[in-house]
Design a protein around this motif. Structure first.
Motif, PDB file in Angstrom:
ATOM      1  N   LEU A  23      14.081  -8.163   0.422  1.00  0.00           N
ATOM      2  CA  LEU A  23      12.959  -8.111   1.355  1.00  0.00           C
ATOM      3  C   LEU A  23      12.609  -6.662   1.649  1.00  0.00           C
ATOM      4  N   ARG A  24      11.319  -6.396   1.774  1.00  0.00           N
ATOM      5  CA  ARG A  24      10.860  -5.075   2.210  1.00  0.00           C
ATOM      6  C   ARG A  24       9.777  -5.241   3.263  1.00  0.00           C
ATOM      7  N   ARG A  25       9.906  -4.509   4.355  1.00  0.00           N
ATOM      8  CA  ARG A  25       8.878  -4.477   5.400  1.00  0.00           C
ATOM      9  C   ARG A  25       8.006  -3.246   5.185  1.00  0.00           C
ATOM     10  N   VAL A  26       6.718  -3.426   5.355  1.00  0.00           N
ATOM     11  CA  VAL A  26       5.771  -2.330   5.156  1.00  0.00           C
ATOM     12  C   VAL A  26       4.807  -2.317   6.334  1.00  0.00           C
ATOM     13  N   GLU A  27       4.612  -1.137   6.930  1.00  0.00           N
ATOM     14  CA  GLU A  27       3.683  -1.018   8.038  1.00  0.00           C
ATOM     15  C   GLU A  27       2.241  -0.944   7.540  1.00  0.00           C
ATOM     16  N   ALA A  28       1.322  -1.296   8.404  1.00  0.00           N
ATOM     17  CA  ALA A  28      -0.095  -1.262   8.055  1.00  0.00           C
ATOM     18  C   ALA A  28      -0.649   0.137   8.201  1.00  0.00           C
ATOM     19  N   SER A  29      -1.866   0.338   7.668  1.00  0.00           N
ATOM     20  CA  SER A  29      -2.500   1.656   7.721  1.00  0.00           C
ATOM     21  C   SER A  29      -2.681   2.138   9.153  1.00  0.00           C
ATOM     22  N   ALA A  30      -3.011   1.232  10.071  1.00  0.00           N
ATOM     23  CA  ALA A  30      -3.259   1.624  11.457  1.00  0.00           C
ATOM     24  C   ALA A  30      -1.981   1.944  12.217  1.00  0.00           C
ATOM     25  N   THR A  31      -0.824   1.573  11.662  1.00  0.00           N
ATOM     26  CA  THR A  31       0.430   1.788  12.376  1.00  0.00           C
ATOM     27  C   THR A  31       1.297   2.848  11.712  1.00  0.00           C
ATOM     28  N   GLN A  32       0.781   3.557  10.719  1.00  0.00           N
ATOM     29  CA  GLN A  32       1.542   4.641  10.108  1.00  0.00           C
ATOM     30  C   GLN A  32       1.700   5.796  11.093  1.00  0.00           C
ATOM     31  N   PRO A  33       2.834   6.470  11.101  1.00  0.00           N
ATOM     32  CA  PRO A  33       3.017   7.631  11.988  1.00  0.00           C
ATOM     33  C   PRO A  33       2.066   8.752  11.599  1.00  0.00           C
ATOM     34  N   PRO A  34       1.677   9.624  12.558  1.00  0.00           N
ATOM     35  CA  PRO A  34       0.726  10.701  12.269  1.00  0.00           C
ATOM     36  C   PRO A  34       1.166  11.607  11.129  1.00  0.00           C
ATOM     37  N   SER A  35       2.439  11.933  11.061  1.00  0.00           N
ATOM     38  CA  SER A  35       2.926  12.790   9.983  1.00  0.00           C
ATOM     39  C   SER A  35       3.391  11.924   8.830  1.00  0.00           C
ATOM     40  N   SER A  36       2.881  12.201   7.655  1.00  0.00           N
ATOM     41  CA  SER A  36       3.244  11.400   6.492  1.00  0.00           C
ATOM     42  C   SER A  36       4.654  11.734   6.051  1.00  0.00           C
ATOM     43  N   SER A  37       5.307  10.784   5.403  1.00  0.00           N
ATOM     44  CA  SER A  37       6.643  10.987   4.868  1.00  0.00           C
ATOM     45  C   SER A  37       6.659  10.543   3.418  1.00  0.00           C
ATOM     46  N   SER A  38       7.671  10.953   2.694  1.00  0.00           N
ATOM     47  CA  SER A  38       7.737  10.661   1.271  1.00  0.00           C
ATOM     48  C   SER A  38       7.889   9.177   0.998  1.00  0.00           C
ATOM     49  N   CYS A  39       8.421   8.416   1.986  1.00  0.00           N
ATOM     50  CA  CYS A  39       8.642   6.997   1.761  1.00  0.00           C
ATOM     51  C   CYS A  39       7.450   6.143   2.191  1.00  0.00           C
ATOM     52  N   ALA A  40       6.451   6.754   2.795  1.00  0.00           N
ATOM     53  CA  ALA A  40       5.275   5.997   3.218  1.00  0.00           C
ATOM     54  C   ALA A  40       4.407   5.694   2.011  1.00  0.00           C
ATOM     55  N   PRO A  41       3.844   4.476   1.931  1.00  0.00           N
ATOM     56  CA  PRO A  41       2.991   4.146   0.788  1.00  0.00           C
ATOM     57  C   PRO A  41       1.736   5.004   0.783  1.00  0.00           C
ATOM     58  N   ALA A  42       1.283   5.366  -0.420  1.00  0.00           N
ATOM     59  CA  ALA A  42       0.092   6.196  -0.541  1.00  0.00           C
ATOM     60  C   ALA A  42      -1.146   5.463  -0.053  1.00  0.00           C
ATOM     61  N   ASP A  43      -1.181   4.163  -0.281  1.00  0.00           N
ATOM     62  CA  ASP A  43      -2.307   3.338   0.158  1.00  0.00           C
ATOM     63  C   ASP A  43      -1.751   2.184   0.979  1.00  0.00           C
ATOM     64  N   PRO A  44      -1.494   2.388   2.275  1.00  0.00           N
ATOM     65  CA  PRO A  44      -0.862   1.345   3.090  1.00  0.00           C
ATOM     66  C   PRO A  44      -1.748   0.123   3.215  1.00  0.00           C
ATOM     67  N   PRO A  45      -1.156  -1.048   3.393  1.00  0.00           N
ATOM     68  CA  PRO A  45      -1.936  -2.286   3.497  1.00  0.00           C
ATOM     69  C   PRO A  45      -2.682  -2.369   4.817  1.00  0.00           C
ATOM     70  N   PRO A  46      -3.700  -3.234   4.891  1.00  0.00           N
ATOM     71  CA  PRO A  46      -4.457  -3.374   6.138  1.00  0.00           C
ATOM     72  C   PRO A  46      -3.682  -4.063   7.248  1.00  0.00           C
ATOM     73  N   LYS A  47      -2.640  -4.799   6.896  1.00  0.00           N
ATOM     74  CA  LYS A  47      -1.787  -5.471   7.872  1.00  0.00           C
ATOM     75  C   LYS A  47      -0.323  -5.242   7.510  1.00  0.00           C
ATOM     76  N   PRO A  48       0.583  -5.272   8.503  1.00  0.00           N
ATOM     77  CA  PRO A  48       2.004  -5.166   8.171  1.00  0.00           C
ATOM     78  C   PRO A  48       2.412  -6.283   7.219  1.00  0.00           C
ATOM     79  N   LEU A  49       3.341  -5.974   6.326  1.00  0.00           N
ATOM     80  CA  LEU A  49       3.757  -6.945   5.313  1.00  0.00           C
ATOM     81  C   LEU A  49       5.266  -7.148   5.340  1.00  0.00           C
ATOM     82  N   LEU A  50       5.669  -8.365   4.955  1.00  0.00           N
ATOM     83  CA  LEU A  50       7.038  -8.653   4.567  1.00  0.00           C
ATOM     84  C   LEU A  50       6.948  -9.137   3.120  1.00  0.00           C
ATOM     85  N   ILE A  51       7.598  -8.414   2.221  1.00  0.00           N
ATOM     86  CA  ILE A  51       7.503  -8.709   0.793  1.00  0.00           C
ATOM     87  C   ILE A  51       8.870  -9.137   0.289  1.00  0.00           C
TER      88      ILE A  51
END
Length: 322
Positions: A23-51
């Motif tokens: 399982l992987r949890r992914v935050e949505a574009s609106a909930t990404q922290p202001p400072s980007s990190s190397s583990c953040a997706p380049a194109d975050p999804p429109p809603k939080p995901l559980l994959i």
């Protein structure tokens, strides 16, 4: 051949598959922290995901978009979607909202936006050896999420879909409180076989869903807006299963935490345990996806013929229109 290709039987779909699912949890574009990190997706999804995905084997795997029920968290389905993934599928479960009123328009549009994001961002969130096959894409939903899945497949989103679905699954779908009290936009028309769907459909129902837990609460899947009504409007090919002694939320995880998690045990009529119903739902989902995304209908036809013998629950109804 893709690594997910192997023959399914009528009974092995109810057991954990041969793949180790993660399982992987992914935050949505609106909930990404202001400072980007190397583990953040380049194109975050429109809603939080559980994959959920096969974690260790290389291959190309079909994709299932799974929509949660009313006021539930996608995490409540962790065990269910891992079961499906263990048989060789990538399952994407968006958190469409945390608070919502009766109108389902926003969540239908959010589901469409998430689906449209898949070609841009899904592959980057999976291990390099796991390739999502978006030419084999299905949508499923539970409860109000089942209504949203039908609405999405019927073209009711104002956000146009960029990807076609190849199959549709309604897991105890519900279209409101009662006939004439449907939540907007209504999906049921009460015209038999009226759904104009260019894809195979499966509807799964709970026998206890239309029974009240107590007089203070309505039934969780009331007559007139539940699985029977959805099945009645589906054209062939469609298959229909009803688990007799299990309730509307019995396919959730064994432990659902927090206030909402505790409420799942109080609001709906439940069976004796969740594990058998969850394993049943996971198994029929796998058999259906195998048949209609992978061309292996051995498991699904086996359930049609011998489902009463091999299913982990007592079946009230098994009906196929081919």
């Amino acid at each position: 051949m893709p690594s997910s290709s192997f023959t399914t039987t009528a009974s092995d779909v109810f057991e954990t598959g041969k793949y180790k699912a993660a399982l992987r949890r992914v935050e949505a574009s609106a909930t990404q922290p202001p400072s980007s990190s190397s583990c953040a997706p380049a194109d975050p999804p429109p809603k939080p995901l559980l994959i959920a995905f096969p974690a260790e084997d290389a291959g190309e795997f079909p994709v299932l978009v799974f929509l949660h029920g009313y006021l539930l968290y996608n995490s409540f389905y962790s065990q269910l979607i891992r079961h499906v993934s263990s048989h060789g599928f990538v399952v994407v479960a968006p958190q469409l909202y945390t608070v919502a009123g009766p109108d389902t328009t926003d969540e239908i549009n959010s589901a469409a936006a998430t689906t449209n994001w898949l070609p841009r961002g899904l592959a980057d969130l999976l291990p390099p050896q796991v390739r999502p096959n978006l030419a084999k894409l299905a949508v499923a939903g539970h409860s109000r999420g089942g209504k949203a899945a039908f609405a999405l497949a019927l073209g009711k989103s104002t956000t146009p879909l960029a990807l076609p679905f190849s199959a549709l699954l309604g897991i105890d779908p519900v279209d409101g409180m009662d006939k004439g009290k449907q939540t907007p936009p209504p999906v049921l028309t009460y015209v038999p076989r009226s759904f104009d769907l260019d894809m195979p459909v499966m509807v799964v129902g709970s026998g206890l869903g239309e029974i009240r837990k107590n007089p203070l609460f309505p039934a969780c899947a009331p007559r007139g807006v539940n699985h029977a009504d959805f099945f009645a409007e589906c054209r062939p090919p469609v298959c229909y299963f009803v688990a007799e002694k299990y309730g509307h939320l019995d396919m959730l995880d064994d432990e659902t935490e927090g206030l909402r998690g505790k409420a799942t045990y109080c609001l709906c009529k439940n069976g004796r345990a969740r594990e058998p119903m969850r394993r049943f739902v996971g198994g029929v989902v796998v058999a259906f996806l195998r048949a209609h995304l992978e061309g292996d209908d051995v498991g699904l036809m086996g359930l049609r013929d011998d489902g009463h013998k091999v299913a982990p629950v007592e079946l009230q109804k098994v009906e196929f229109l081919l």
